[in-house]
Scaffold this motif. Structure first.
Motif, PDB file in Angstrom:
ATOM      1  N   SER A  69     -99.007-104.457  38.604  1.00 51.07           N
ATOM      2  CA  SER A  69     -99.636-103.461  39.677  1.00 51.07           C
ATOM      3  C   SER A  69    -101.360-103.002  38.948  1.00 51.07           C
ATOM      4  O   SER A  69    -102.304-102.528  40.079  1.00 51.07           O
ATOM      5  N   LEU A  70    -100.593-102.447  37.637  1.00 50.90           N
ATOM      6  CA  LEU A  70    -102.419-101.861  37.249  1.00 50.90           C
ATOM      7  C   LEU A  70    -103.079-103.075  37.178  1.00 50.90           C
ATOM      8  O   LEU A  70    -104.564-102.478  37.136  1.00 50.90           O
ATOM      9  N   GLU A  73    -104.934-103.590  40.006  1.00 53.52           N
ATOM     10  CA  GLU A  73    -106.067-102.168  40.284  1.00 53.52           C
ATOM     11  C   GLU A  73    -106.987-102.643  40.011  1.00 53.52           C
ATOM     12  O   GLU A  73    -108.020-102.266  40.435  1.00 53.52           O
ATOM     13  N   ARG A  74    -107.133-102.288  38.883  1.00 52.34           N
ATOM     14  CA  ARG A  74    -108.281-102.543  38.504  1.00 52.34           C
ATOM     15  C   ARG A  74    -108.855-104.240  38.508  1.00 52.34           C
ATOM     16  O   ARG A  74    -111.088-103.468  38.562  1.00 52.34           O
ATOM     17  N   TYR A  76    -109.522-105.400  41.023  1.00 58.14           N
ATOM     18  CA  TYR A  76    -110.154-105.254  42.948  1.00 58.14           C
ATOM     19  C   TYR A  76    -110.922-103.669  42.474  1.00 58.14           C
ATOM     20  O   TYR A  76    -112.158-104.014  42.864  1.00 58.14           O
ATOM     21  N   ASP A  77    -110.789-103.393  41.831  1.00 64.41           N
ATOM     22  CA  ASP A  77    -111.806-101.532  41.217  1.00 64.41           C
ATOM     23  C   ASP A  77    -113.046-102.676  40.506  1.00 64.41           C
ATOM     24  O   ASP A  77    -114.535-102.549  40.922  1.00 64.41           O
TER      25      ASP A  77
END
Length: 87
Positions: A69-70, A73-74, A76-77
């Motif tokens: 999940s991390l 997120e990275r 996506y960011d």
């Protein structure tokens, strides 16, 4: 992009992993140069920093659900911050 020992907290004595990861990353970057709009997300720091919440699976090799999940997120960011073509 940094090469890090992805096993910093489980197998910290395996420093030669740094070289292997670095070579892998350089090879991947070379392949991606031939693919339009392809980029690598730098996620090394996600696994380099200590956390009370485990980020590696029980096999002590792959990310666990929280680690993935991390990573998501990275990615996506980085995608939203860069000029990616919209289809």
């Amino acid at each position: 992009m940094s090469a890090c020992n992805p096993f910093t907290f489980t197998l910290s004595e395996l420093r030669e992993v740094d070289q292997v990861v670095g070579e892998w990353n350089e090879g991947a970057k070379g392949k991606l140069k031939n693919i339009p709009n392809a980029k690598m997300a730098d996620i090394a720091d996600i696994f380099e920093e200590y956390s009370d919440e485990k980020r590696i699976a029980d096999d002590e090799f792959h990310p666990n659900q929280y680690g993935y999940s991390l990573i998501a997120e990275r990615v996506y960011d980085q995608m939203t911050k860069e000029d990616f073509p919209q289809e």
